[in-house]
Design a protein around this motif. Structure first.
Motif, PDB file in Angstrom:
ATOM      1  N   UNK A   1      20.535   6.430 -20.708  1.00  0.00           N
ATOM      2  CA  UNK A   1      19.589   7.274 -21.431  1.00  0.00           C
ATOM      3  C   UNK A   1      19.638   7.008 -22.929  1.00  0.00           C
ATOM      4  N   UNK A   2      20.827   6.749 -23.480  1.00  0.00           N
ATOM      5  CA  UNK A   2      20.953   6.489 -24.912  1.00  0.00           C
ATOM      6  C   UNK A   2      20.251   5.196 -25.296  1.00  0.00           C
ATOM      7  N   UNK A   3      20.453   4.137 -24.500  1.00  0.00           N
ATOM      8  CA  UNK A   3      19.793   2.868 -24.796  1.00  0.00           C
ATOM      9  C   UNK A   3      18.288   3.002 -24.586  1.00  0.00           C
ATOM     10  N   UNK A   4      17.895   3.694 -23.516  1.00  0.00           N
ATOM     11  CA  UNK A   4      16.462   3.898 -23.270  1.00  0.00           C
ATOM     12  C   UNK A   4      15.819   4.633 -24.434  1.00  0.00           C
ATOM     13  N   UNK A   5      16.512   5.634 -24.960  1.00  0.00           N
ATOM     14  CA  UNK A   5      15.977   6.371 -26.103  1.00  0.00           C
ATOM     15  C   UNK A   5      15.886   5.527 -27.352  1.00  0.00           C
ATOM     16  N   UNK A   6      16.847   4.592 -27.508  1.00  0.00           N
ATOM     17  CA  UNK A   6      16.866   3.748 -28.706  1.00  0.00           C
ATOM     18  C   UNK A   6      15.757   2.703 -28.681  1.00  0.00           C
ATOM     19  N   UNK A   7      15.455   2.151 -27.506  1.00  0.00           N
ATOM     20  CA  UNK A   7      14.503   1.038 -27.448  1.00  0.00           C
ATOM     21  C   UNK A   7      13.085   1.485 -27.124  1.00  0.00           C
ATOM     22  N   UNK A   8      12.929   2.649 -26.510  1.00  0.00           N
ATOM     23  CA  UNK A   8      11.589   3.130 -26.166  1.00  0.00           C
ATOM     24  C   UNK A   8      11.173   4.144 -27.224  1.00  0.00           C
ATOM     25  N   UNK A   9      10.257   3.724 -28.070  1.00  0.00           N
ATOM     26  CA  UNK A   9       9.857   4.563 -29.195  1.00  0.00           C
ATOM     27  C   UNK A   9       8.368   4.511 -29.437  1.00  0.00           C
ATOM     28  N   UNK A  10       8.012   4.742 -30.685  1.00  0.00           N
ATOM     29  CA  UNK A  10       6.604   4.824 -31.052  1.00  0.00           C
ATOM     30  C   UNK A  10       5.888   3.484 -30.886  1.00  0.00           C
TER      31      UNK A  10
END
Length: 589
Positions: free
Chosen positions: A34-43
């Protein structure tokens, strides 16, 4: 020899539990994912990929996109994640372990992240302002009877399909006026700083407070925060996708999004856009992936995780295109204009096009709250991943000084306060001009391409691609595909070098909205920001060679060798002493 002896890790085998706990590990596999997904999936997945796909040949755009993804995106993603897990170190110390001469790569990435933290978070402040206004009885950007509106303001809705949509000289949309005259209060240029907007400054402060408490306890709080910040945007995206696909005219929008135009592949700019998108959306060369990977257990299958996360990132971008262009097709049909008139990229999509779209929907306040809450969560994820990278890197360089008491929390608060102070420039009336300088010169383009070249050459040729593949096998039990070895050695450096050369040949001065030309000193500031990060690489090399012993050739050979286990054992013994960790005699090799 035990597996752990093969690691380039500063923690020797059989260390006491107190020492291991000082740095921390992910509470579970889910927290890392989840942390990596949050870091790479953005605006960038929401506002950039769909527009680039439409602009650059629809379905044909996937050809250059997949090429860059295979040769650069996934190999560098695996490299950084595996490097962090193997060394158990953040963005700076990991390079000191594998190749001390290139330790400057770590410092350069942290400088880039620091600049990004200052600039990126202003988007959160804008989103919070829209979010709060979404609770109004009537959306303020849907009317022309506000104090900031001009006499030429026009409300664009299903009852007013005006032909002046594309003629801003005669009329201006209420949504555009809200964005430019109420939110930005944009000045005539970067030289006219103007006043700081107190409401945006308060929204910026709220953003920093949220980010601070998301990571103030390190990996323990970061992992827990991602259960909300990383999952909520996906839920909202699915909701918006379902709603968009059920709107009249949605198929018209999807056709513009995906209709293949192979002729566009002859344009070099299409390939340039594909490469930039991969670097932009995968957060590579910034040290974030290395930091997040460093909190994994040694035998975690980071190789498999990287594949799943890359698929998730690209899949989210693809899904976002359906969610966005279905709504744009609806707007096109409702207003009786061509979809090219309403399709935009960047802030224009998030803060002009989509706010306009929700005014055409039933219960516009509900859809506005859903959309901007998704934007806020996407922004928070990327922001605190960058902050965590900075704090981890500092803590790994100075463990005995920072890990005591509440020093980490205090230093984090100090960094947030400094970034907030600099951020006041970005919430001034010239903030939009300054933000574009940061975005163009610091966080994309030539800077990341050069970082990618240095990283792949360091691992592929200096440290050794074969050795690194053996390291991965030591962790997960099998070697990665040979494709990755050849990408680190040949594919990534060649593709990035070619793209960099093309950038230089096609260089054009930065403009704001394709019309405003920056003054000469603004360009110098931009190049200073870019060079202040990249200069860390040669400066660190000079320092390493100057401090070494022996002839220049001996110093060079020494600084190219990875750190050895005995040296790290001595280092950790001194750290354990300073942390008052009792030595029971079981820490020997």
């Amino acid at each position: 020899m035990a597996d752990s002896l093969c690691r380039l890790c500063p923690v020797p085998p059989k260390t006491t539990s107190q020492t291991v706990e000082e740095r921390g590990k992910w509470g579970s596999k889910k927290e890392f994912i989840l942390s990596v997904a949050g870091a790479i999936i953005g605006l960038g997945n929401v506002w950039r990929f769909p527009y680039l796909c439409y602009k650059n040949g629809g379905g044909a755009f996937f050809i250059p996109y997949l090429l860059f993804l295979v040769t650069c995106g996934v190999p560098l993603f695996v490299l950084e994640t595996a490097l962090g897990q193997y060394t158990s170190q953040g963005g700076i110390m990991c390079w000191r372990r594998v190749c001390p001469l290139f330790e400057g790569l770590g410092f350069a990435s942290q400088v880039i992240i620091f600049y990004g933290c200052i600039s990126y978070i202003v988007i959160l402040a804008w989103a919070f302002l829209y979010f709060f206004y979404s609770f109004s009885g009537e959306l303020p950007w849907a009317t022309c009877n506000n104090t900031w509106n001009t006499d030429s303001c026009v409300v664009l809705n299903s009852h007013n399909a005006t032909a002046n949509w594309s003629s801003p000289v005669n009329a201006s949309s209420s949504v555009v006026e809200f964005w430019q005259r109420r939110v930005l209060k944009i000045s005539t240029g970067i030289e006219a700083i103007g006043n700081i907007q107190w409401d945006l400054s308060l929204c910026l402060l709220l953003s920093w407070i949220i980010c601070y408490f998301c990571i103030w306890k390190g990996v323990r709080s970061t992992g827990k925060a991602t259960y909300i910040t990383a999952t909520f945007p996906f839920l909202m995206l699915v909701v918006l996708f379902i709603r968009g696909m059920t709107l009249p005219g949605a198929i018209h929008g999807i056709k513009y999004y995906l209709y293949p135009n192979p002729a566009r592949l002859a344009d070099p700019q299409v390939w340039m856009d594909a490469g930039t998108q991969v670097f932009y959306s995968y957060a590579i060369c910034l040290g974030c992936l290395t930091t997040l990977g460093s909190y994994n257990k040694y035998n975690n299958n980071c190789y498999r995780d990287s594949f799943y996360l890359c698929m998730l990132n690209s899949g989210t971008s693809f899904l976002s295109g359906f969610a966005i262009f279905s709504v744009l097709g609806y707007m096109s049909q409702k207003q009786g204009v061509d979809i090219s008139s309403v399709a935009e990229s960047g802030p224009g999509l998030v803060f002009i096009v989509y706010p306009q779209a929700v005014t055409l929907l039933p219960w516009p306040q509900v859809w506005s709250v859903c959309f901007f809450s998704m934007i806020i969560m996407l922004g928070i994820d990327g922001q605190f991943a960058g902050l965590e990278s900075i704090m981890t890197s500092l803590t790994d360089v100075y463990p005995s000084q920072i890990r005591k008491g509440y020093r980490r929390e205090f230093i984090l608060m100090l960094i947030c306060a400094v970034c907030y102070a600099f951020g006041q420039l970005l919430v001034s009336e010239a903030g939009a001009y300054i933000l574009q300088i940061f975005d163009h010169y610091v966080c994309s383009g030539p800077t990341l391409l050069l970082m990618a070249i240095f990283q792949s050459v360091t691992i592929g040729w200096i440290y050794g691609a074969e050795r690194f593949c053996d390291n991965i096998k030591d962790m997960i039990g099998y070697r990665p595909l040979p494709l990755f070895k050849y990408c680190w050695m040949y594919g990534t450096p060649l593709v990035c070098s070619g793209t960099f050369a093309f950038l230089l040949l096609r260089y054009t001065p930065l403009r704001f909205n394709n019309s405003y030309v920056y003054p000469w000193w603004a360009y110098w500031i931009g190049w200073f920001l870019a060079m202040s990060s990249l200069s860390m690489i040669p400066l660190t090399m000079v320092c390493k060679l100057a401090k070494g012993k022996g002839t220049l050739w001996q110093r060079l050979k020494t600084s190219l060798q990875p750190a050895d286990i005995p040296m790290m054992v001595k280092e950790m013994e001194s750290i354990s002493t300073s942390l008052h960790v009792p030595d029971d005699g079981k820490n020997n090799l």
